[in-house]
Design a protein around this motif. Sequence first.
Motif, PDB file in Angstrom:
ATOM      1  N   LEU A  18      48.347  40.367  53.118  1.00 22.71           N
ATOM      2  CA  LEU A  18      49.118  39.564  52.177  1.00 22.71           C
ATOM      3  C   LEU A  18      48.184  38.613  51.442  1.00 22.71           C
ATOM      4  O   LEU A  18      47.093  38.290  51.924  1.00 22.71           O
ATOM      5  CB  LEU A  18      50.192  38.764  52.922  1.00 22.71           C
ATOM      6  CG  LEU A  18      51.243  39.590  53.682  1.00 22.71           C
ATOM      7  CD1 LEU A  18      52.056  38.693  54.602  1.00 22.71           C
ATOM      8  CD2 LEU A  18      52.147  40.328  52.706  1.00 22.71           C
ATOM      9  N   LEU A  19      48.613  38.182  50.267  1.00 26.09           N
ATOM     10  CA  LEU A  19      47.815  37.254  49.470  1.00 26.09           C
ATOM     11  C   LEU A  19      47.534  35.972  50.250  1.00 26.09           C
ATOM     12  O   LEU A  19      48.445  35.376  50.825  1.00 26.09           O
ATOM     13  CB  LEU A  19      48.543  36.916  48.169  1.00 26.09           C
ATOM     14  CG  LEU A  19      48.753  38.075  47.191  1.00 26.09           C
ATOM     15  CD1 LEU A  19      49.692  37.639  46.073  1.00 26.09           C
ATOM     16  CD2 LEU A  19      47.428  38.565  46.624  1.00 26.09           C
ATOM     17  N   ARG A  20      46.272  35.572  50.275  1.00 35.89           N
ATOM     18  CA  ARG A  20      45.914  34.329  50.954  1.00 35.89           C
ATOM     19  C   ARG A  20      46.355  33.132  50.115  1.00 35.89           C
ATOM     20  O   ARG A  20      46.061  33.062  48.919  1.00 35.89           O
ATOM     21  CB  ARG A  20      44.421  34.225  51.143  1.00 35.89           C
ATOM     22  CG  ARG A  20      43.700  35.025  52.194  1.00 35.89           C
ATOM     23  CD  ARG A  20      44.252  36.261  52.751  1.00 35.89           C
ATOM     24  NE  ARG A  20      43.199  37.003  53.475  1.00 35.89           N
ATOM     25  CZ  ARG A  20      43.158  38.299  53.582  1.00 35.89           C
ATOM     26  NH1 ARG A  20      44.100  39.050  53.022  1.00 35.89           N
ATOM     27  NH2 ARG A  20      42.192  38.886  54.261  1.00 35.89           N
ATOM     28  N   PRO A  21      47.045  32.174  50.709  1.00 31.59           N
ATOM     29  CA  PRO A  21      47.447  30.973  49.959  1.00 31.59           C
ATOM     30  C   PRO A  21      46.259  30.061  49.678  1.00 31.59           C
ATOM     31  O   PRO A  21      45.240  30.107  50.389  1.00 31.59           O
ATOM     32  CB  PRO A  21      48.447  30.299  50.908  1.00 31.59           C
ATOM     33  CG  PRO A  21      48.042  30.759  52.262  1.00 31.59           C
ATOM     34  CD  PRO A  21      47.527  32.157  52.096  1.00 31.59           C
ATOM     35  N   ASP A  22      46.387  29.230  48.663  1.00 32.55           N
ATOM     36  CA  ASP A  22      45.298  28.324  48.293  1.00 32.55           C
ATOM     37  C   ASP A  22      44.884  27.447  49.472  1.00 32.55           C
ATOM     38  O   ASP A  22      43.691  27.167  49.659  1.00 32.55           O
ATOM     39  CB  ASP A  22      45.732  27.436  47.124  1.00 32.55           C
ATOM     40  CG  ASP A  22      45.842  28.212  45.817  1.00 32.55           C
ATOM     41  OD1 ASP A  22      45.261  29.317  45.723  1.00 32.55           O
ATOM     42  OD2 ASP A  22      46.520  27.718  44.891  1.00 32.55           O
ATOM     43  N   ALA A  59      62.649  38.747  54.454  1.00 35.20           N
ATOM     44  CA  ALA A  59      62.728  39.872  53.513  1.00 35.20           C
ATOM     45  C   ALA A  59      63.418  41.091  54.120  1.00 35.20           C
ATOM     46  O   ALA A  59      63.803  42.003  53.391  1.00 35.20           O
ATOM     47  CB  ALA A  59      61.333  40.248  53.035  1.00 35.20           C
ATOM     48  N   GLY A  60      63.556  41.116  55.436  1.00 29.30           N
ATOM     49  CA  GLY A  60      64.237  42.217  56.098  1.00 29.30           C
ATOM     50  C   GLY A  60      63.329  43.249  56.710  1.00 29.30           C
ATOM     51  O   GLY A  60      63.797  44.314  57.157  1.00 29.30           O
ATOM     52  N   LEU A  61      62.025  42.980  56.767  1.00 26.17           N
ATOM     53  CA  LEU A  61      61.086  43.917  57.374  1.00 26.17           C
ATOM     54  C   LEU A  61      61.241  43.930  58.890  1.00 26.17           C
ATOM     55  O   LEU A  61      61.420  42.882  59.510  1.00 26.17           O
ATOM     56  CB  LEU A  61      59.653  43.549  57.003  1.00 26.17           C
ATOM     57  CG  LEU A  61      59.296  43.721  55.522  1.00 26.17           C
ATOM     58  CD1 LEU A  61      58.016  42.965  55.200  1.00 26.17           C
ATOM     59  CD2 LEU A  61      59.159  45.197  55.166  1.00 26.17           C
ATOM     60  N   ASN A 345      44.837  40.780  45.304  1.00 29.45           N
ATOM     61  CA  ASN A 345      45.118  41.503  44.074  1.00 29.45           C
ATOM     62  C   ASN A 345      45.665  40.563  43.000  1.00 29.45           C
ATOM     63  O   ASN A 345      46.007  39.406  43.276  1.00 29.45           O
ATOM     64  CB  ASN A 345      46.098  42.641  44.339  1.00 29.45           C
ATOM     65  CG  ASN A 345      45.441  43.813  45.040  1.00 29.45           C
ATOM     66  OD1 ASN A 345      44.213  43.915  45.091  1.00 29.45           O
ATOM     67  ND2 ASN A 345      46.249  44.706  45.593  1.00 29.45           N
ATOM     68  N   GLU A 346      45.775  41.102  41.778  1.00 28.79           N
ATOM     69  CA  GLU A 346      46.147  40.287  40.627  1.00 28.79           C
ATOM     70  C   GLU A 346      47.668  40.236  40.450  1.00 28.79           C
ATOM     71  O   GLU A 346      48.230  40.867  39.560  1.00 28.79           O
ATOM     72  CB  GLU A 346      45.477  40.837  39.360  1.00 28.79           C
ATOM     73  CG  GLU A 346      43.957  40.910  39.434  1.00 28.79           C
ATOM     74  CD  GLU A 346      43.312  39.545  39.655  1.00 28.79           C
ATOM     75  OE1 GLU A 346      43.824  38.555  39.094  1.00 28.79           O
ATOM     76  OE2 GLU A 346      42.309  39.480  40.399  1.00 28.79           O
ATOM     77  N   LEU A 347      48.316  39.515  41.328  1.00 29.59           N
ATOM     78  CA  LEU A 347      49.747  39.244  41.229  1.00 29.59           C
ATOM     79  C   LEU A 347      50.028  37.962  41.994  1.00 29.59           C
ATOM     80  O   LEU A 347      49.176  37.475  42.740  1.00 29.59           O
ATOM     81  CB  LEU A 347      50.592  40.407  41.742  1.00 29.59           C
ATOM     82  CG  LEU A 347      50.680  40.672  43.255  1.00 29.59           C
ATOM     83  CD1 LEU A 347      51.839  41.612  43.543  1.00 29.59           C
ATOM     84  CD2 LEU A 347      49.401  41.266  43.818  1.00 29.59           C
ATOM     85  N   SER A 348      51.223  37.416  41.811  1.00 34.69           N
ATOM     86  CA  SER A 348      51.565  36.150  42.455  1.00 34.69           C
ATOM     87  C   SER A 348      52.226  36.398  43.809  1.00 34.69           C
ATOM     88  O   SER A 348      52.700  37.504  44.103  1.00 34.69           O
ATOM     89  CB  SER A 348      52.516  35.355  41.562  1.00 34.69           C
ATOM     90  OG  SER A 348      53.782  36.008  41.483  1.00 34.69           O
ATOM     91  N   GLU A 349      52.267  35.347  44.624  1.00 33.05           N
ATOM     92  CA  GLU A 349      52.978  35.445  45.905  1.00 33.05           C
ATOM     93  C   GLU A 349      54.450  35.777  45.670  1.00 33.05           C
ATOM     94  O   GLU A 349      55.048  36.558  46.414  1.00 33.05           O
ATOM     95  CB  GLU A 349      52.853  34.140  46.694  1.00 33.05           C
ATOM     96  CG  GLU A 349      51.613  34.053  47.547  1.00 33.05           C
ATOM     97  CD  GLU A 349      51.761  33.022  48.647  1.00 33.05           C
ATOM     98  OE1 GLU A 349      52.699  33.143  49.462  1.00 33.05           O
ATOM     99  OE2 GLU A 349      50.934  32.088  48.687  1.00 33.05           O
ATOM    100  N   GLU A 350      55.039  35.166  44.666  1.00 32.27           N
ATOM    101  CA  GLU A 350      56.441  35.440  44.354  1.00 32.27           C
ATOM    102  C   GLU A 350      56.651  36.930  44.064  1.00 32.27           C
ATOM    103  O   GLU A 350      57.624  37.533  44.528  1.00 32.27           O
ATOM    104  CB  GLU A 350      56.888  34.600  43.163  1.00 32.27           C
ATOM    105  CG  GLU A 350      58.357  34.784  42.795  1.00 32.27           C
ATOM    106  CD  GLU A 350      58.771  33.932  41.617  1.00 32.27           C
ATOM    107  OE1 GLU A 350      59.962  33.978  41.243  1.00 32.27           O
ATOM    108  OE2 GLU A 350      57.914  33.230  41.048  1.00 32.27           O
ATOM    109  N   ALA A 354      58.809  39.742  46.214  1.00 32.71           N
ATOM    110  CA  ALA A 354      59.820  40.534  45.506  1.00 32.71           C
ATOM    111  C   ALA A 354      59.604  42.023  45.751  1.00 32.71           C
ATOM    112  O   ALA A 354      60.563  42.789  45.916  1.00 32.71           O
ATOM    113  CB  ALA A 354      59.790  40.223  44.015  1.00 32.71           C
ATOM    114  N   LYS A 355      58.356  42.449  45.804  1.00 35.45           N
ATOM    115  CA  LYS A 355      58.034  43.859  46.081  1.00 35.45           C
ATOM    116  C   LYS A 355      58.515  44.254  47.482  1.00 35.45           C
ATOM    117  O   LYS A 355      59.127  45.318  47.674  1.00 35.45           O
ATOM    118  CB  LYS A 355      56.530  44.089  45.976  1.00 35.45           C
ATOM    119  CG  LYS A 355      55.967  43.937  44.573  1.00 35.45           C
ATOM    120  CD  LYS A 355      55.709  45.274  43.932  1.00 35.45           C
ATOM    121  CE  LYS A 355      55.099  45.106  42.551  1.00 35.45           C
ATOM    122  NZ  LYS A 355      54.823  46.393  41.906  1.00 35.45           N
TER     123      LYS A 355
END
Length: 368
Positions: A18-22, A59-61, A345-350, A354-355
């Motif tokens: 998952l995207l690492r937070p700042d 998210a339901g995973l 990757n080049e997308l936001s956490e939001e 959503a994905k």
Amino acid sequence: MTQTVTKAPFRADHVGSLLRPDRLHEARSEFQNGTISANRLREVENEEIKRVVDKQIEAGLQAVTDGEFRRTWFHLDFMEHLNGFEGYVPEHGYAFQGQESEKYNVRNSGDISFNPDHPFLGDVKDLIDIVDGRSSVKFAIPSPNMFFNDGIRNPDIYPDLEKYAEDIIQTYQDAVQAFYDAGLRYLQLDDVYIAGLAADSVPWNEDSGDARDFLIDLAVRVLNESLAKKPDDLTVTVHLCRGNYRSTWAFEGSYDRIAPKLFAKGKVDGFFLEYDDERSGGFNPLKYIPEDGPRVVLGVVTSKTGALEDNKDVVDRIKTASEYVQLNQLCLSPQCGFASTHHGNELSEEQQWAKLKFIVDVAKEVWG
């Protein structure tokens, strides 16, 4: 309605990172600069892992990961902590479409064996404690085949490829048991190497074809023998990856060349397969998956961009895949992790969340 899946891999699953937070980036930088302690960095990691575990459950995973928040690379952090390997800075990084990765790799430096004090064992235990029975716990490590990438084996230490393979196999048998003893029941092996053996960038002719077939056979044997002693209640899947670095990729090519051997003979519980764009080829290679054999987790939702896929398109692709593998053996996931390295990757956490929610919703629509 098809049968509900209560054992991994699940109808809606994900590759892991998952995207690492700042906040995590900042804490790691502060640790490297000596302004915070290792214990304080661990506290920040734990707090951020708790946050994303909650988000995955929300998210339901049915299976959650630690987002690989303690790693810099999806593979090298594990590899360099095995006995007989060391990390180093090479002259060049990995080649990706349009760019070169950060420079780091591992190399063989001695006799190979599993390190019983491997830090990932503590990471698994901490993740299990954080999840606290609310979900299945999933953890990913590099496939044993990743050690067969060019430049890793030291021919002065291991002049015989077969001896090298034997020691890698024994190391992974010990690793699998160690993760099981730590409490893990869902292990994923990330494999770029064997996917690369079918890459279009490598021309197939009579000579190279024979050599490649030998390497494919070896890779399938290494995988299967590494898992030969795994406990029956440990689920093991393989994720085949074509490279994932800052939303770029390393190579392209269908699964046609490896499918008759890997899909037909791979002794795993599931395959996570990249199918998010034309680089992946068609679903025809899925015909080699044995009936009632491994589950096929279709990565038709991309982790490389933030735009959400069209619901109908994803459902239609699942239906097309079911022409080759029965629907009851299929599942859905992103094609790869969202951050195979710490860069992300080049997308936001939001967009990331959503994905994942989208995957859960589509899986409910298709399988009930």
